[in-house]
Design a protein around this motif. Sequence first.
Motif, PDB file in Angstrom:
ATOM      1  N   LYS A  89      17.824  15.708  93.420  1.00 31.15           N
ATOM      2  CA  LYS A  89      18.739  16.505  94.233  1.00 31.15           C
ATOM      3  C   LYS A  89      18.406  17.988  94.096  1.00 31.15           C
ATOM      4  CE  LYS A  89      23.646  17.455  94.783  1.00 31.15           C
ATOM      5  NZ  LYS A  89      24.970  17.237  94.242  1.00 31.15           N
ATOM      6  N   ASP A  90      18.444  18.699  95.195  1.00 29.36           N
ATOM      7  CA  ASP A  90      18.173  20.141  95.245  1.00 29.36           C
ATOM      8  C   ASP A  90      16.783  20.504  94.728  1.00 29.36           C
ATOM      9  OD1 ASP A  90      20.692  20.705  96.352  1.00 29.36           O
ATOM     10  OD2 ASP A  90      21.610  20.773  94.363  1.00 29.36           O
ATOM     11  N   GLY A  91      15.816  19.592  94.883  1.00 30.14           N
ATOM     12  CA  GLY A  91      14.441  19.880  94.496  1.00 30.14           C
ATOM     13  C   GLY A  91      14.166  19.830  93.010  1.00 30.14           C
ATOM     14  N   ASP A  92      15.092  19.262  92.222  1.00 31.35           N
ATOM     15  CA  ASP A  92      14.946  19.209  90.764  1.00 31.35           C
ATOM     16  C   ASP A  92      13.983  18.101  90.358  1.00 31.35           C
ATOM     17  OD1 ASP A  92      15.166  19.318  88.032  1.00 31.35           O
ATOM     18  OD2 ASP A  92      17.320  18.935  87.959  1.00 31.35           O
ATOM     19  N   ALA A  93      12.792  18.494  89.909  1.00 30.77           N
ATOM     20  CA  ALA A  93      11.789  17.537  89.437  1.00 30.77           C
ATOM     21  C   ALA A  93      11.583  17.670  87.936  1.00 30.77           C
ATOM     22  CB  ALA A  93      10.472  17.756  90.183  1.00 30.77           C
ATOM     23  N   SER A  94      12.607  18.169  87.247  1.00 36.04           N
ATOM     24  CA  SER A  94      12.543  18.316  85.793  1.00 36.04           C
ATOM     25  C   SER A  94      12.495  16.948  85.133  1.00 36.04           C
ATOM     26  CB  SER A  94      13.775  19.073  85.293  1.00 36.04           C
ATOM     27  OG  SER A  94      13.886  20.315  85.927  1.00 36.04           O
ATOM     28  N   VAL A  95      11.815  16.886  83.995  1.00 35.98           N
ATOM     29  CA  VAL A  95      11.758  15.629  83.239  1.00 35.98           C
ATOM     30  C   VAL A  95      12.288  15.853  81.828  1.00 35.98           C
ATOM     31  CG1 VAL A  95       9.849  14.609  84.534  1.00 35.98           C
ATOM     32  CG2 VAL A  95       9.351  16.012  82.523  1.00 35.98           C
ATOM     33  N   ILE A  96      12.735  14.764  81.224  1.00 29.53           N
ATOM     34  CA  ILE A  96      13.159  14.788  79.824  1.00 29.53           C
ATOM     35  C   ILE A  96      12.130  13.996  79.034  1.00 29.53           C
ATOM     36  CG2 ILE A  96      14.927  14.113  78.162  1.00 29.53           C
ATOM     37  CD1 ILE A  96      16.977  14.399  80.452  1.00 29.53           C
ATOM     38  N   LEU A  97      11.518  14.668  78.073  1.00 32.39           N
ATOM     39  CA  LEU A  97      10.564  14.045  77.162  1.00 32.39           C
ATOM     40  C   LEU A  97      11.339  13.690  75.905  1.00 32.39           C
ATOM     41  CD1 LEU A  97       7.717  13.248  76.267  1.00 32.39           C
ATOM     42  CD2 LEU A  97       7.317  15.655  75.672  1.00 32.39           C
ATOM     43  N   ARG A  98      11.467  12.388  75.628  1.00 34.28           N
ATOM     44  CA  ARG A  98      12.304  11.905  74.535  1.00 34.28           C
ATOM     45  C   ARG A  98      11.511  11.768  73.228  1.00 34.28           C
ATOM     46  NH1 ARG A  98      16.674  11.117  77.229  1.00 34.28           N
ATOM     47  NH2 ARG A  98      16.698  10.234  79.298  1.00 34.28           N
ATOM     48  N   ASN A  99      12.230  11.966  72.133  1.00 33.09           N
ATOM     49  CA  ASN A  99      11.683  11.746  70.796  1.00 33.09           C
ATOM     50  C   ASN A  99      10.337  12.459  70.602  1.00 33.09           C
ATOM     51  OD1 ASN A  99      11.616  10.750  68.185  1.00 33.09           O
ATOM     52  ND2 ASN A  99      10.656   8.832  68.808  1.00 33.09           N
ATOM     53  N   VAL A 100      10.353  13.788  70.757  1.00 29.67           N
ATOM     54  CA  VAL A 100       9.106  14.547  70.677  1.00 29.67           C
ATOM     55  C   VAL A 100       8.531  14.549  69.265  1.00 29.67           C
ATOM     56  CG1 VAL A 100       9.705  16.047  72.621  1.00 29.67           C
ATOM     57  CG2 VAL A 100      10.276  16.767  70.302  1.00 29.67           C
ATOM     58  N   SER A 101       7.227  14.742  69.218  1.00 29.79           N
ATOM     59  CA  SER A 101       6.538  14.866  67.925  1.00 29.79           C
ATOM     60  C   SER A 101       5.649  16.108  67.988  1.00 29.79           C
ATOM     61  CB  SER A 101       5.692  13.617  67.651  1.00 29.79           C
ATOM     62  OG  SER A 101       4.641  13.526  68.587  1.00 29.79           O
ATOM     63  N   ILE A 102       5.115  16.494  66.848  1.00 32.15           N
ATOM     64  CA  ILE A 102       4.255  17.680  66.762  1.00 32.15           C
ATOM     65  C   ILE A 102       3.086  17.557  67.757  1.00 32.15           C
ATOM     66  CG2 ILE A 102       2.738  19.037  65.253  1.00 32.15           C
ATOM     67  CD1 ILE A 102       5.610  19.330  64.390  1.00 32.15           C
ATOM     68  N   SER A 103       2.565  16.349  67.961  1.00 32.19           N
ATOM     69  CA  SER A 103       1.427  16.166  68.878  1.00 32.19           C
ATOM     70  C   SER A 103       1.789  16.422  70.341  1.00 32.19           C
ATOM     71  CB  SER A 103       0.836  14.762  68.721  1.00 32.19           C
ATOM     72  OG  SER A 103       1.783  13.788  69.108  1.00 32.19           O
ATOM     73  N   ASP A 104       3.079  16.512  70.662  1.00 32.72           N
ATOM     74  CA  ASP A 104       3.499  16.823  72.031  1.00 32.72           C
ATOM     75  C   ASP A 104       3.408  18.322  72.329  1.00 32.72           C
ATOM     76  OD1 ASP A 104       4.129  14.187  72.808  1.00 32.72           O
ATOM     77  OD2 ASP A 104       6.102  14.333  71.851  1.00 32.72           O
ATOM     78  N   THR A 105       3.195  19.139  71.303  1.00 34.65           N
ATOM     79  CA  THR A 105       3.070  20.584  71.494  1.00 34.65           C
ATOM     80  C   THR A 105       1.920  20.868  72.458  1.00 34.65           C
ATOM     81  OG1 THR A 105       3.966  21.128  69.333  1.00 34.65           O
ATOM     82  CG2 THR A 105       2.521  22.758  70.327  1.00 34.65           C
ATOM     83  N   GLY A 106       2.145  21.796  73.373  1.00 31.82           N
ATOM     84  CA  GLY A 106       1.093  22.183  74.306  1.00 31.82           C
ATOM     85  C   GLY A 106       1.646  22.635  75.637  1.00 31.82           C
ATOM     86  N   THR A 107       0.742  22.821  76.571  1.00 31.65           N
ATOM     87  CA  THR A 107       1.092  23.269  77.916  1.00 31.65           C
ATOM     88  C   THR A 107       1.271  22.059  78.824  1.00 31.65           C
ATOM     89  OG1 THR A 107      -0.159  25.302  77.621  1.00 31.65           O
ATOM     90  CG2 THR A 107       0.329  24.668  79.881  1.00 31.65           C
ATOM     91  N   TYR A 108       2.329  22.109  79.627  1.00 31.50           N
ATOM     92  CA  TYR A 108       2.612  21.068  80.609  1.00 31.50           C
ATOM     93  C   TYR A 108       2.642  21.717  81.977  1.00 31.50           C
ATOM     94  CZ  TYR A 108       3.828  18.027  76.725  1.00 31.50           C
ATOM     95  OH  TYR A 108       3.778  17.275  75.583  1.00 31.50           O
ATOM     96  N   GLU A 109       2.069  21.038  82.955  1.00 32.81           N
ATOM     97  CA  GLU A 109       2.029  21.561  84.312  1.00 32.81           C
ATOM     98  C   GLU A 109       2.714  20.602  85.265  1.00 32.81           C
ATOM     99  OE1 GLU A 109      -2.170  21.980  84.880  1.00 32.81           O
ATOM    100  OE2 GLU A 109      -2.235  23.845  83.724  1.00 32.81           O
ATOM    101  N   CYS A 110       3.583  21.158  86.087  1.00 33.05           N
ATOM    102  CA  CYS A 110       4.301  20.387  87.088  1.00 33.05           C
ATOM    103  C   CYS A 110       3.782  20.781  88.460  1.00 33.05           C
ATOM    104  CB  CYS A 110       5.797  20.683  86.990  1.00 33.05           C
ATOM    105  SG  CYS A 110       6.770  20.035  88.355  1.00 33.05           S
TER     106      CYS A 110
END
Length: 193
Positions: A89-110
């Motif tokens: 709705k309203d152009g919201d393409a946000s995501v929820i990344l669950r149970n993050v770990s140190i290896s998830d650190t970094g740049t994400y591109e949408c």
Amino acid sequence: MKAGAVLSVLCLVFPACYTTCQEVKVRPGQNATLECRGSSDLMISVVQWRKPDLKPDSYVFFYRKPHSYENYQHESFKGRVDLREPSMKDGDASVILRNVSISDTGTYECEIITSNTRSGERDVKEFKHSINLTVTDADGGDEAAGDKEGGGKVEVRAAVSVSAGLLISIIIVTAIVALINYRRHKSCWISSS
């Protein structure tokens, strides 16, 4: 006039000179909300969330109308990423990344690809957004604290993407043109007196 003010004015005149870059900080085990929004008046056809250090054909999250495709996801993200607003709705393409770990650190591109079929013609537009996610177990007080449901503290800053050489060139050319015009008009004023 300070350099920051000059840069702000140039970015207003040339809006393509900046992009937003979001900083998200969370602790291991928490959820991180990676925000991305397209135009609210256009229909979203494709949403691609990538992490540049993964294989080119692997996604953090991939959606093509009318649903997401988990089989395109990199193994480390399967079952951990969902749209924050499933209807986008309203152009919201946000995501929820669950149970993050140190290896998830970094740049994400949408990247969001939208289309407008209301006018009878197919009008395709792309929106791109970049997020830096930091997952740290260091005690950073409230700044590093996220929450299990919500997705961390967010700091948005403008990241200037124009090269310094281009900016300096624009300033130099403007100064030279102004100087030439001044000298022409000054010599006209002197000869007419």
